[in-house]
Design a protein around this motif. Structure first.
Motif, mmCIF file in Angstrom:
data_model
loop_
_atom_site.group_PDB
_atom_site.id
_atom_site.type_symbol
_atom_site.label_atom_id
_atom_site.label_comp_id
_atom_site.label_asym_id
_atom_site.label_seq_id
_atom_site.Cartn_x
_atom_site.Cartn_y
_atom_site.Cartn_z
ATOM 1 N N PRO A 203 0.826 -1.211 0.000
ATOM 2 C CA PRO A 203 0.000 0.000 0.000
ATOM 3 C C PRO A 203 0.862 1.264 0.000
ATOM 4 C CG PRO A 203 -0.626 -1.525 1.769
ATOM 5 C CD PRO A 203 0.702 -1.980 1.238
ATOM 6 N N ILE A 204 0.240 2.395 -0.299
ATOM 7 C CA ILE A 204 0.944 3.672 -0.241
ATOM 8 C C ILE A 204 1.358 3.969 1.200
ATOM 9 C CG2 ILE A 204 0.589 6.182 -0.395
ATOM 10 C CD1 ILE A 204 -1.012 5.740 -2.892
ATOM 11 N N GLY A 205 2.584 4.442 1.369
ATOM 12 C CA GLY A 205 3.102 4.764 2.695
ATOM 13 C C GLY A 205 4.297 3.904 3.050
ATOM 14 N N ILE A 206 4.527 3.754 4.347
ATOM 15 C CA ILE A 206 5.684 2.984 4.829
ATOM 16 C C ILE A 206 5.182 1.846 5.705
ATOM 17 C CG2 ILE A 206 7.861 3.085 6.096
ATOM 18 C CD1 ILE A 206 7.986 6.066 5.500
ATOM 19 N N GLY A 207 5.605 0.616 5.356
ATOM 20 C CA GLY A 207 5.160 -0.572 6.074
ATOM 21 C C GLY A 207 5.845 -0.770 7.409
ATOM 22 N N ARG A 222 5.384 3.529 -2.402
ATOM 23 C CA ARG A 222 4.918 2.371 -1.630
ATOM 24 C C ARG A 222 6.144 1.645 -1.098
ATOM 25 N NH1 ARG A 222 -0.459 1.130 -3.435
ATOM 26 N NH2 ARG A 222 -1.081 2.589 -5.079
ATOM 27 N N ILE A 223 6.374 1.739 0.182
ATOM 28 C CA ILE A 223 7.541 1.115 0.810
ATOM 29 C C ILE A 223 7.032 0.031 1.748
ATOM 30 C CG2 ILE A 223 9.567 1.494 2.259
ATOM 31 C CD1 ILE A 223 9.597 4.386 1.264
ATOM 32 N N ILE A 251 22.413 10.749 -0.880
ATOM 33 C CA ILE A 251 21.024 10.741 -0.420
ATOM 34 C C ILE A 251 20.207 9.773 -1.263
ATOM 35 C CG2 ILE A 251 18.938 12.140 -0.107
ATOM 36 C CD1 ILE A 251 20.911 14.570 0.057
ATOM 37 N N SER A 252 19.519 8.856 -0.612
ATOM 38 C CA SER A 252 18.644 7.924 -1.329
ATOM 39 C C SER A 252 17.354 8.649 -1.708
ATOM 40 C CB SER A 252 18.319 6.718 -0.443
ATOM 41 O OG SER A 252 19.495 6.059 -0.036
ATOM 42 N N VAL A 253 16.931 8.506 -2.961
ATOM 43 C CA VAL A 253 15.705 9.144 -3.446
ATOM 44 C C VAL A 253 14.764 8.056 -3.938
ATOM 45 C CG1 VAL A 253 14.706 10.798 -5.050
ATOM 46 C CG2 VAL A 253 17.001 11.199 -4.127
ATOM 47 N N ILE A 254 13.622 7.917 -3.260
ATOM 48 C CA ILE A 254 12.608 6.946 -3.671
ATOM 49 C C ILE A 254 11.690 7.635 -4.676
ATOM 50 C CG2 ILE A 254 10.825 5.362 -2.899
ATOM 51 C CD1 ILE A 254 13.685 4.837 -1.790
ATOM 52 N N ILE A 259 7.550 1.301 -6.104
ATOM 53 C CA ILE A 259 7.232 0.241 -5.146
ATOM 54 C C ILE A 259 8.544 -0.356 -4.637
ATOM 55 C CG2 ILE A 259 6.103 -1.964 -4.767
ATOM 56 C CD1 ILE A 259 4.199 -1.277 -7.062
ATOM 57 N N ILE A 260 8.743 -0.330 -3.330
ATOM 58 C CA ILE A 260 9.889 -0.960 -2.696
ATOM 59 C C ILE A 260 9.346 -2.170 -1.911
ATOM 60 C CG2 ILE A 260 11.861 -0.677 -1.144
ATOM 61 C CD1 ILE A 260 11.988 1.136 -3.612
#
Length: 266
Positions: A203-207, A222-223, A251-254, A259-260
């Motif tokens: 889902p959208i957001g951080i798990g 979606r992480i 810097i990491s850029v998502i 989708i991660i």
């Protein structure tokens, strides 16, 4: 820029260096600086903000410089020789957001105490687009030196020195540190989220139980669960856009809409 004692711009040089830079030094007391300030700040840098009379601007663009592509390197230097151009002193907070690193640092600087720039100055109010979102719902979370935007859901997480954008959803066990999370453009219903999770989707957001540091998370990302985004190897530049991210200046850029998957490590 080089000016005379009345603040008129005499010449304009794009990013001069060495002797060329020294030749651009001026007496900045004419712009209101004290003698002590002027000695420390003998140069006038352009913020890239230009105000023209309409007729003059149209004349420059249509007839004088019809093939020009840039104000700073083409139109302004040539115009200074012919037109009356005056400098206006802005001696306050300003940052040139020209790189991923500068964007990242300028956003996180808003969490400082006191910040170099404040959204809460009653004399200089800041207004954004009206979104008519509800307040954020924060349940059993620890939030330190951070900004949380409207319409977010935070549950049993730790948010540290971060900016969390609108409609963000951060689940239990998440640790967000030194991160700029831009949020989401829309909400997913509980049924949509449940459906995705039942099919091993994200889902959208951080798990749950995900750890993120030194990161920019673009809109609608979606992480998944148990993800680690920390760039522990200190990689400075990498392009893994096919996997939903890249690294710039460490810097990491998502990426937006990426989708991660659960358990992924960056």
């Amino acid at each position: 820029m080089k000016i005379d004692n009345k603040g008129r711009i005499l010449s304009f040089s794009e990013k001069p260096k060495g002797a060329e830079l020294k030749a651009m030094a001026v007496d900045t007391t004419v712009l209101g600086l004290s003698k002590e300030e002027a000695e420390k700040k003998p140069y006038i840098a352009s913020m890239g903000v230009y105000v023209f009379k309409k007729e003059i601007l149209l004349n420059l663009l249509r007839w004088r410089f019809p093939t020009a592509n840039d104000f700073g390197s083409e139109i302004i230097p040539a115009s200074a020789k012919e037109f009356f151009i005056k400098a206006y002193l802005f001696n306050d907070y300003w940052e040139d957001i020209g790189t991923i690193r500068s964007f990242f640092e300028a956003n996180l600087a808003l969490t400082e105490h006191p910040p170099r720039f404040s959204f809460y100055d009653a004399a200089k109010p800041i207004f954004t687009s009206r979104r008519n979102l509800p307040p954020s719902k924060i349940d059993n979370c620890k939030v330190v030196d951070s900004i949380i935007s409207h319409g977010s859901f935070l549950n049993n997480c730790f948010i540290e020195h971060s900016v969390v954008g609108i409609r963000s959803r951060i689940n239990s066990g998440v640790h967000l540190k030194d991160t700029v999370m831009l949020g989401a453009d829309f909400y997913e219903t509980d049924a949509e989220r449940a459906g995705l999770l039942s099919e091993e989707g994200v889902p959208i957001g951080i798990g749950e139980n995900t750890k993120i540091k030194d990161c920019i998370i673009d809109k609608n990302a979606r992480i998944g669960k148990n993800v680690v985004i920390a760039n522990s190897e200190g990689v400075q530049e990498a392009d893994r856009s096919s996997e939903g991210f890249y690294i710039r200046s460490g810097i990491s850029v998502i990426l937006k809409n990426s989708i991660i998957k659960d358990g992924f490590v960056i």
